[in-house]
Motif scaffolding. Structure first.
Motif, PDB file in Angstrom:
ATOM      1  N   LEU A  42      53.964 -20.425  11.478  1.00 25.61           N
ATOM      2  CA  LEU A  42      54.839 -21.312  10.720  1.00 25.61           C
ATOM      3  C   LEU A  42      56.284 -21.150  11.188  1.00 25.61           C
ATOM      4  N   PRO A  43      57.087 -22.217  11.062  1.00 21.51           N
ATOM      5  CA  PRO A  43      58.494 -22.117  11.484  1.00 21.51           C
ATOM      6  C   PRO A  43      59.278 -21.211  10.554  1.00 21.51           C
ATOM      7  N   SER A  44      60.370 -20.689  11.069  1.00 14.44           N
ATOM      8  CA  SER A  44      61.295 -19.950  10.208  1.00 14.44           C
ATOM      9  C   SER A  44      62.183 -20.978   9.522  1.00 14.44           C
ATOM     10  N   GLY A  45      62.384 -20.820   8.247  1.00 14.39           N
ATOM     11  CA  GLY A  45      63.168 -21.796   7.504  1.00 14.39           C
ATOM     12  C   GLY A  45      62.823 -21.731   6.034  1.00 14.39           C
ATOM     13  N   ARG A  46      63.123 -22.798   5.342  1.00 15.98           N
ATOM     14  CA  ARG A  46      62.882 -22.818   3.908  1.00 15.98           C
ATOM     15  C   ARG A  46      61.395 -22.749   3.599  1.00 15.98           C
ATOM     16  N   ARG A  47      61.064 -21.915   2.616  1.00 16.01           N
ATOM     17  CA  ARG A  47      59.681 -21.784   2.175  1.00 16.01           C
ATOM     18  C   ARG A  47      59.373 -22.853   1.134  1.00 16.01           C
ATOM     19  N   VAL A  48      58.124 -23.324   1.160  1.00 18.00           N
ATOM     20  CA  VAL A  48      57.654 -24.324   0.205  1.00 18.00           C
ATOM     21  C   VAL A  48      56.850 -23.598  -0.867  1.00 18.00           C
ATOM     22  N   LEU A  49      57.204 -23.829  -2.131  1.00 19.93           N
ATOM     23  CA  LEU A  49      56.560 -23.144  -3.245  1.00 19.93           C
ATOM     24  C   LEU A  49      55.833 -24.126  -4.143  1.00 19.93           C
ATOM     25  N   VAL A  50      54.675 -23.706  -4.616  1.00 20.03           N
ATOM     26  CA  VAL A  50      53.960 -24.396  -5.685  1.00 20.03           C
ATOM     27  C   VAL A  50      53.748 -23.373  -6.786  1.00 20.03           C
ATOM     28  N   THR A  51      54.432 -23.571  -7.912  1.00 22.08           N
ATOM     29  CA  THR A  51      54.430 -22.563  -8.967  1.00 22.08           C
ATOM     30  C   THR A  51      54.175 -23.182 -10.324  1.00 22.08           C
ATOM     31  N   ALA A  52      53.661 -22.356 -11.231  1.00 21.43           N
ATOM     32  CA  ALA A  52      53.501 -22.756 -12.624  1.00 21.43           C
ATOM     33  C   ALA A  52      54.808 -22.468 -13.352  1.00 21.43           C
ATOM     34  N   GLY A  53      55.161 -23.323 -14.314  1.00 21.14           N
ATOM     35  CA  GLY A  53      56.371 -23.073 -15.085  1.00 21.14           C
ATOM     36  C   GLY A  53      57.272 -24.262 -15.215  1.00 21.14           C
ATOM     37  N   GLY A  54      56.998 -25.332 -14.496  1.00 29.69           N
ATOM     38  CA  GLY A  54      57.798 -26.548 -14.630  1.00 29.69           C
ATOM     39  C   GLY A  54      59.254 -26.317 -14.295  1.00 29.69           C
ATOM     40  N   ASP A  55      60.130 -27.106 -14.908  1.00 30.50           N
ATOM     41  CA  ASP A  55      61.553 -27.025 -14.616  1.00 30.50           C
ATOM     42  C   ASP A  55      62.165 -25.712 -15.067  1.00 30.50           C
ATOM     43  N   ALA A  56      61.512 -25.028 -16.024  1.00 28.20           N
ATOM     44  CA  ALA A  56      62.069 -23.779 -16.528  1.00 28.20           C
ATOM     45  C   ALA A  56      61.903 -22.641 -15.538  1.00 28.20           C
ATOM     46  N   GLY A  57      61.079 -22.829 -14.533  1.00 29.13           N
ATOM     47  CA  GLY A  57      60.879 -21.784 -13.541  1.00 29.13           C
ATOM     48  C   GLY A  57      59.801 -20.820 -13.980  1.00 29.13           C
ATOM     49  N   ASP A  58      59.482 -19.870 -13.109  1.00 28.24           N
ATOM     50  CA  ASP A  58      58.412 -18.922 -13.385  1.00 28.24           C
ATOM     51  C   ASP A  58      58.932 -17.527 -13.687  1.00 28.24           C
ATOM     52  N   GLY A  59      60.231 -17.395 -13.843  1.00 25.91           N
ATOM     53  CA  GLY A  59      60.803 -16.095 -14.173  1.00 25.91           C
ATOM     54  C   GLY A  59      60.974 -15.159 -12.996  1.00 25.91           C
ATOM     55  N   SER A  60      60.732 -15.633 -11.762  1.00 22.69           N
ATOM     56  CA  SER A  60      60.811 -14.752 -10.590  1.00 22.69           C
ATOM     57  C   SER A  60      62.245 -14.502 -10.149  1.00 22.69           C
ATOM     58  N   GLY A  61      63.174 -15.331 -10.571  1.00 19.58           N
ATOM     59  CA  GLY A  61      64.561 -15.162 -10.164  1.00 19.58           C
ATOM     60  C   GLY A  61      64.883 -15.752  -8.811  1.00 19.58           C
ATOM     61  N   ILE A  62      63.916 -16.364  -8.144  1.00 18.86           N
ATOM     62  CA  ILE A  62      64.131 -16.969  -6.832  1.00 18.86           C
ATOM     63  C   ILE A  62      64.826 -18.316  -7.003  1.00 18.86           C
ATOM     64  N   ARG A  63      65.891 -18.517  -6.247  1.00 21.12           N
ATOM     65  CA  ARG A  63      66.596 -19.800  -6.302  1.00 21.12           C
ATOM     66  C   ARG A  63      65.768 -20.867  -5.601  1.00 21.12           C
ATOM     67  N   ARG A  64      65.565 -21.995  -6.279  1.00 21.63           N
ATOM     68  CA  ARG A  64      64.696 -23.036  -5.758  1.00 21.63           C
ATOM     69  C   ARG A  64      65.358 -24.395  -5.874  1.00 21.63           C
ATOM     70  N   ARG A  65      64.929 -25.303  -4.993  1.00 16.08           N
ATOM     71  CA  ARG A  65      65.319 -26.712  -5.077  1.00 16.08           C
ATOM     72  C   ARG A  65      64.070 -27.515  -5.385  1.00 16.08           C
ATOM     73  N   GLY A  66      64.024 -28.134  -6.552  1.00 14.05           N
ATOM     74  CA  GLY A  66      62.831 -28.848  -6.965  1.00 14.05           C
ATOM     75  C   GLY A  66      62.616 -30.140  -6.198  1.00 14.05           C
TER      76      GLY A  66
END
Length: 252
Positions: free
Chosen positions: A199-223
């Motif tokens: 895979l290329p180096s760059g932004r990671r793509v995430l699929v997570t549970a938690g909706g707009d509130a996030g999953d509590g991981s503290g990772i900064r994300r762009r929805g």
């Protein structure tokens, strides 16, 4: 006085102006460069075919893509090119790489984009080149199944009425996102059976549970999209594919 190269190549009629002679010289120079480019391109195609036989591939069905290698080659070439030429150089190099891959088996690409099909097709065509066999499809789930069997790549729109991306954490876990189209905030993603190590180096793509509130991981994300408590997003965090954070691929 020694004869000029121009006089040796084109015996000039008396009625030819200096401007016409200069134009003829430039055209001759282009012809010489074209011959050199052709020889180098055909040599590259031959080597690309040999590379296809020597590639290390993951077990099971897969596509012969190394996004990390393609990214490294393109970055190196663009770094050497003149700034005003970089757009043209990138377009040319995408075509060169695409035809090289075609010597290992013509790339099959299925595109699902019900809202902006032309935009998705243009992005996919730039990415995979004219050598790729591309066609539009109506069912993103069928395209995912097809890609999961190693037949080719699926380019699927996001925010287009079908949360197909949730399946990347479930039934389509063997697939990885490896590119995005549509600008800084992608409107379509490329998915295929790609070796995670490639895979290329760059932004990671995430699929997570938690909706707009996030999953509590503290990772900064762009929805990018949400659906019934699931979120598709990007992050700059260097996360492993398949880990607990929900990383399903990367965009270079």
């Amino acid at each position: 006085m020694p004869h000029s190269t121009l006089q040796q190549v084109w015996p000039a009629p008396l009625d030819v102006s200096p401007e016409q002679m200069a134009l003829a010289a430039l055209r001759h120079e282009i012809d010489v460069l074209d011959d050199q480019l052709l020889a180098l391109f055909e040599r590259r195609l031959a080597i690309a075919a040999r590379v296809g036989k020597a590639k290390d591939a993951p077990s099971g069905p897969h596509v012969k893509l190394r996004p990390d290698r393609e990214q490294a080659v393109l970055d190196r070439v663009l770094a050497q090119s003149e700034p005003d030429n970089r757009e043209a150089v990138e377009s040319l190099w995408r075509q060169i790489v695409g035809w090289g891959l075609a010597r290992q088996g013509r790339m099959q690409v299925q595109v699902w984009s019900p809202v902006e099909p032309t935009r998705a097709f243009d992005g996919a065509r730039l990415r995979f080149g004219a050598a790729a066999d591309m066609r539009a499809v109506r069912d993103p789930q069928a395209a995912l199944k097809w890609a999961s069997e190693g037949h080719g790549v699926a380019v699927l729109a996001v925010n287009a009425g079908d949360p197909w991306w949730t399946g990347l954490r479930r039934e389509w876990a063997g697939l990885s996102v490896f590119d995005g189209f549509g600008g800084e905030t992608p409107t379509a993603l490329a998915v295929g059976r790609i070796d995670p190590a490639a895979l290329p180096s760059g932004r990671r793509v995430l699929v997570t549970a938690g909706g707009d509130a996030g999953d509590g991981s503290g990772i900064r994300r762009r929805g990018l999209d949400t659906h019934h408590g699931w979120t598709l997003s990007l992050t700059d965090a260097a996360l492993p594919v398949g880990g607990a954070e929900g990383c399903v691929g990367a965009i270079g």
